[in-house]
Design an enzyme around this catalytic site. Structure first.
Site, mmCIF file in Angstrom:
data_model
loop_
_atom_site.group_PDB
_atom_site.id
_atom_site.type_symbol
_atom_site.label_atom_id
_atom_site.label_comp_id
_atom_site.label_asym_id
_atom_site.label_seq_id
_atom_site.Cartn_x
_atom_site.Cartn_y
_atom_site.Cartn_z
ATOM 1 N N SER A 160 33.498 12.118 3.802
ATOM 2 C CA SER A 160 33.807 12.286 2.379
ATOM 3 C C SER A 160 35.287 12.022 2.126
ATOM 4 O O SER A 160 35.701 11.881 0.962
ATOM 5 C CB SER A 160 33.424 13.698 1.909
ATOM 6 O OG SER A 160 33.958 14.681 2.787
ATOM 7 N N GLU A 175 24.491 11.051 10.816
ATOM 8 C CA GLU A 175 23.453 11.189 9.795
ATOM 9 C C GLU A 175 22.165 10.516 10.259
ATOM 10 O O GLU A 175 22.193 9.340 10.658
ATOM 11 C CB GLU A 175 23.922 10.541 8.484
ATOM 12 C CG GLU A 175 25.116 11.247 7.860
ATOM 13 C CD GLU A 175 25.538 10.627 6.529
ATOM 14 O OE1 GLU A 175 24.846 9.721 6.023
ATOM 15 O OE2 GLU A 175 26.571 11.069 5.998
ATOM 16 N N GLU A 184 21.495 18.616 3.623
ATOM 17 C CA GLU A 184 22.160 18.380 2.339
ATOM 18 C C GLU A 184 21.141 18.152 1.232
ATOM 19 O O GLU A 184 20.242 17.311 1.355
ATOM 20 C CB GLU A 184 23.100 17.162 2.478
ATOM 21 C CG GLU A 184 23.840 16.841 1.190
ATOM 22 C CD GLU A 184 25.050 15.934 1.369
ATOM 23 O OE1 GLU A 184 25.403 15.595 2.524
ATOM 24 O OE2 GLU A 184 25.636 15.548 0.340
HETATM 25 O O1 KIV Z 1 31.413 14.176 4.709
HETATM 26 C C1 KIV Z 1 31.155 15.323 4.307
HETATM 27 O O2 KIV Z 1 31.958 15.998 3.638
HETATM 28 C C2 KIV Z 1 29.849 15.878 4.648
HETATM 29 C C3 KIV Z 1 29.462 17.175 3.995
HETATM 30 C C4 KIV Z 1 29.062 16.940 2.598
HETATM 31 C C5 KIV Z 1 28.422 17.889 4.757
HETATM 32 O O3 KIV Z 1 29.124 15.309 5.402
#
Ligand code: KIV
Length: 272
Positions: free
Chosen positions: A53, A123, A190
């Protein structure tokens, strides 16, 4: 009864599995830089996720897809220099593991060697089982991630709740069991219905950490910039904002600009 069942000097992958067994909820937040990681770690967080993220939050990309392995290593090493207690999980970015387990292992090794991170997160379910097994065989702990997996956003088409339909829910349960069997130490779920998330958490001995997955799981994760209210444009139902830093910081910046323009800053005590 205390919410903390046991004091840990350092959190390891074993500690979080133990927390689940003891009925202690696991608190996880993201961090991508030294200063934020220091504050989050000193506050007593169990796990820092150096999430991809960062692609959205730090670099301003629309999706998590553009962030590179080199960039993730840069963020993770900044975090590692700050922390004293928490476990650090680092996301393997899009393109660093899909479809090639040797490449997946090479990417995970780069993260561990070059950043000093403690574990990696990937993932997906059965489609990446070979990559997960190969990484685990090198002694690198793996956290899984099921449900809404933002690296597959162009397959899903939207960021809406996943696994509402029976078929997808069935596959998710199967994938969760597989990830535990392969040897993952924990799993992020998620944006899935809370009933399904609870069922998954109850079927596993490894902890399930939810984001938008309700209260029946073993821990929670939020993006730190979201929970601090630094990001205004993102407002999903699951997000609890603990501060409104966008407004607070904006106010401080406005005051600074005014002080400079009016020659109020620096005053006589603020110079040599
Ligand atoms: O990249 C991220 O922040 C995540 C979270 C939303 C679990 O994978």
């Amino acid at each position: 009864m205390s919410a903390i069942k046991k004091e840990y000097k350092r959190i390891t992958t074993k500690s979080v599995v133990e927390m689940k067994a003891n009925g202690e909820k696991i608190a996880m937040l993201t961090a991508y830089d030294y200063t934020m990681a220091k504050i989050v770690d000193h506050a007593g967080i169990d796990i820092i996720l150096v999430g991809d993220s960062a692609s959205n939050v730090m670099a301003g990309h629309e999706t998590t897809l553009p962030i590179t392995l080199d960039e993730m290593i840069y963020h993770a090493s900044s975090v590692i220099r700050a922390i004293e207690r928490c476990l650090v999980v680092v996301d393997l970015p899009f393109g660093a593991y899909q479809g090639n387990s040797r490449k997946a292992l090479a990417s995970a090794i780069r993260i561990m060697k070059e950043s000093g991170g403690h574990s990696v997160k990937l993932e997906g379910g059965e489609e990446i089982a070979e990559s997960i097994s190969r990484i685990l065989s090198a002694g690198i702990p793996v956290m899984g991630h099921l449900g809404l997996t933002p690296q597959s956003i162009y397959k899903f088409g939207t960021y809406t709740v996943r696994a509402k339909e029976e078929d997808e829910a069935k596959q998710l349960k199967k994938d969760a069991l597989l990830l535990e069997k392969l040897g993952c130490f924990a799993l992020v779920l998620e944006k899935v219905p809370s009933k399904l998330a609870k069922e998954v958490a109850e079927s596993l001995t490894i902890p399930v950490i939810g984001i938008g997955a309700g209260d029946g799981v073993d821990g929670q994760v939020l993006v730190t910039h979201d929970m601090l209210g630094m990001t205004h444009e993102f407002s999903p139902r699951f997000l609890r904002r603990y501060l409104d830093l966008y407004t607070e910081m904006g106010g401080a910046f406005k005051k600074y600009i005014k002080d400079v323009k009016t020659k109020d800053f620096p005053n006589k005590e603020e110079q040599y």
